[in-house]
Design an enzyme around this catalytic site. Sequence first.
Site, PDB file in Angstrom:
ATOM      1  N   SER A 110       0.008  13.714  -4.049  1.00  0.00           N
ATOM      2  CA  SER A 110      -1.431  13.522  -3.825  1.00  0.00           C
ATOM      3  C   SER A 110      -1.828  12.230  -4.548  1.00  0.00           C
ATOM      4  CB  SER A 110      -2.237  14.717  -4.360  1.00  0.00           C
ATOM      5  OG  SER A 110      -2.782  14.443  -5.635  1.00  0.00           O
TER       6      SER A 110
ATOM      7  N   ALA B  26      -3.948  -7.975  -3.585  1.00  0.00           N
ATOM      8  CA  ALA B  26      -3.461  -6.629  -3.882  1.00  0.00           C
ATOM      9  C   ALA B  26      -4.641  -5.691  -4.131  1.00  0.00           C
ATOM     10  CB  ALA B  26      -2.574  -6.665  -5.125  1.00  0.00           C
ATOM     11  N   GLY B  27      -4.436  -4.424  -3.787  1.00  0.00           N
ATOM     12  CA  GLY B  27      -5.433  -3.406  -4.107  1.00  0.00           C
ATOM     13  C   GLY B  27      -4.673  -2.164  -4.522  1.00  0.00           C
ATOM     14  N   HIS B  28      -4.712  -1.848  -5.795  1.00  0.00           N
ATOM     15  CA  HIS B  28      -3.943  -0.711  -6.311  1.00  0.00           C
ATOM     16  C   HIS B  28      -4.926   0.366  -6.778  1.00  0.00           C
ATOM     17  CE1 HIS B  28      -0.321  -3.594  -7.172  1.00  0.00           C
ATOM     18  NE2 HIS B  28      -0.701  -3.564  -5.919  1.00  0.00           N
TER      19      HIS B  28
ATOM     20  N   LYS C  12       1.932   1.913  -5.199  1.00  0.00           N
ATOM     21  CA  LYS C  12       2.489   1.307  -6.424  1.00  0.00           C
ATOM     22  C   LYS C  12       1.587   1.574  -7.630  1.00  0.00           C
ATOM     23  CE  LYS C  12       2.422  -2.624  -4.292  1.00  0.00           C
ATOM     24  NZ  LYS C  12       2.148  -2.220  -2.901  1.00  0.00           N
TER      25      LYS C  12
ATOM     26  N   LYS D 179       3.032  10.139  -0.411  1.00  0.00           N
ATOM     27  CA  LYS D 179       2.244  10.548   0.750  1.00  0.00           C
ATOM     28  C   LYS D 179       2.998  11.425   1.743  1.00  0.00           C
ATOM     29  CE  LYS D 179      -1.502   8.017   1.491  1.00  0.00           C
ATOM     30  NZ  LYS D 179      -2.473   6.948   1.793  1.00  0.00           N
TER      31      LYS D 179
ATOM     32  N   ASP E 180       0.816  -1.226   0.000  1.00  0.00           N
ATOM     33  CA  ASP E 180       0.000   0.000   0.000  1.00  0.00           C
ATOM     34  C   ASP E 180       0.841   1.265   0.000  1.00  0.00           C
ATOM     35  OD1 ASP E 180      -2.243  -1.656   0.102  1.00  0.00           O
ATOM     36  OD2 ASP E 180      -2.206  -1.698   2.287  1.00  0.00           O
TER      37      ASP E 180
ATOM     38  N   THR F 284      -7.693  -1.368   0.723  1.00  0.00           N
ATOM     39  CA  THR F 284      -8.502  -1.328  -0.494  1.00  0.00           C
ATOM     40  C   THR F 284      -9.296  -2.618  -0.656  1.00  0.00           C
ATOM     41  OG1 THR F 284      -6.557  -0.225  -1.412  1.00  0.00           O
ATOM     42  CG2 THR F 284      -8.295  -0.757  -2.956  1.00  0.00           C
TER      43      THR F 284
ATOM     44  N   GLN G  43       2.080  -6.168  -3.023  1.00  0.00           N
ATOM     45  CA  GLN G  43       2.569  -6.228  -1.635  1.00  0.00           C
ATOM     46  C   GLN G  43       3.871  -5.422  -1.480  1.00  0.00           C
ATOM     47  OE1 GLN G  43       1.595  -9.709  -3.011  1.00  0.00           O
ATOM     48  NE2 GLN G  43      -0.373  -8.792  -2.572  1.00  0.00           N
TER      49      GLN G  43
END
Length: 430
Positions: free
Chosen positions: A415, A39-41, A16, A331, A13, A299, A224
Amino acid sequence: MTNVAVIGSQWGDEGKGKVVDWLSERAQVVVRFQGGHNAGHTLVIDGVTYKLSLLPSGIVRPGKLSIIGNGVVIDPFALLDEIANVSKLGVEISPKNLRIAENAPLILPVHRRVDQVAEAIRGKGKIGTTGRGIGPAYEDKIARRAIRVCDLEDEDLLRDKLENLLVYHNALLKAADAAPMTVEEILKPLMEVAPKILPFVEPVWRLLDTARREGKRILFEGAQGAMLDVDHGTYPYVTSSNTLAGTATIGSGMGMGGIGYVLGITKAYTTRVGSGPFPTELMDDIGAKIGKIGHEFGTVTGRPRRCGWFDAVMVRQAVKICGINGIALTKVDILDGFDTIKICVGYKHGGKTYDYLPASMKIQAELEPVYEEMPGWQGITHGKKSWADLPAQAIKYIRRIEELIECQVALLSTSPKREDTILVRDPFID
Ligand code: GDP
Ligand code: IMO
Ligand code: MG
């Protein structure tokens, strides 16, 4: 010109997806090589948010080829759902822009059930998996009983393989008082989705070889992060694949030497989802503040992410074990307005000091972070598009991170939006 592997340098997270999307403007091919729909992109483009799990982040750009490599574990039902959902947002997905490796292993409904049962058996020591069957599917691959994408062509073969596979899984399910599964229960839905998956399937290693010879630029998109790697991460609180950059070759069939630059995506603080050691975790108001401003919710599962200060020891280790050539720092804007900021520069344990993360799970759980403190900045980095517009103190923080991790910033993200990205050194031509 070189091909680039993008990988996470922490516990996932890191951003990526955003960075792969930004870089893919100048690449022709984007390849996923490990992980699955754990995964959550997230990509934010012109006010639209895309959440991708299995589809490579290049899919949203017309004219790019997206490849799901053999190192990925594919849940065919989840993949078709994701294709349908992303298509609803106006993205065209067809065999023209998406290819799937014929030798990728499948995640089956029984893997999901076994994942959940295995977590229940672990009790207090549970890993906090995403519950999507990732671990059991990789176990089947290593045990040489996996059903692979190419097997979808042959119903008789599928039935035989399913019978063999269920011997193992049903033994566990029965022992844990969970419902076993039948061959037909899995076979029927698989045969229904097979015709929808098969048009995408081919030996992708050949595609990659051709792309390479034609001088096309290829981006490898990791899932990951380094500390979730099954060998090098905070074992056993890890995922079940190798997440380091080296996996990009094995998990796609691109030969060694095909990747010239490793970009490590690095969050300006640290987060983690699920259980496991986290030396710089903040259990106080500051941790809650970072989580709130940073929208730190998973996500995939929606779980709140644990938050803490930047851990330079851990990221330096990731830089070494992944061969990271440059980082994309993301971030940093979440730290805008903090009075003071801490960076972990070492660990203490039992009278000993560590400048690396030792492997023992017991020691990892007991490590005390050694902090260096810096003043924060009152100006804003959020949404900035030029290095010159960053507050001086924010630049000092970034420079200190570079020194400590022994690696320079190639990209700075300010951002979630695609355009809020500052290029410092071009990974494609480094
Ligand atoms: P991934 O799994 O590494 O692709 O990262 P995720 O998408 O799971 O989580 C990163 C989150 O941070 C997403 O919601 C992104 O939209 C967001 N994000 C990425 N870069 C930045 C950044 O520089 N600043 C802010 N505020 N958000 C970012
Ligand atoms: P992206 O690609 C953050 C974590 C899970 C759990 C552990 C094992 O979005 O960065 P698994 O289901 O893989 O067996 O779970 O790994 N995990 C992730 N954490 N980001 C991810 O992916 C993750 N994928 C798995 O929370 O702790
Ligand atoms: Mg994610």
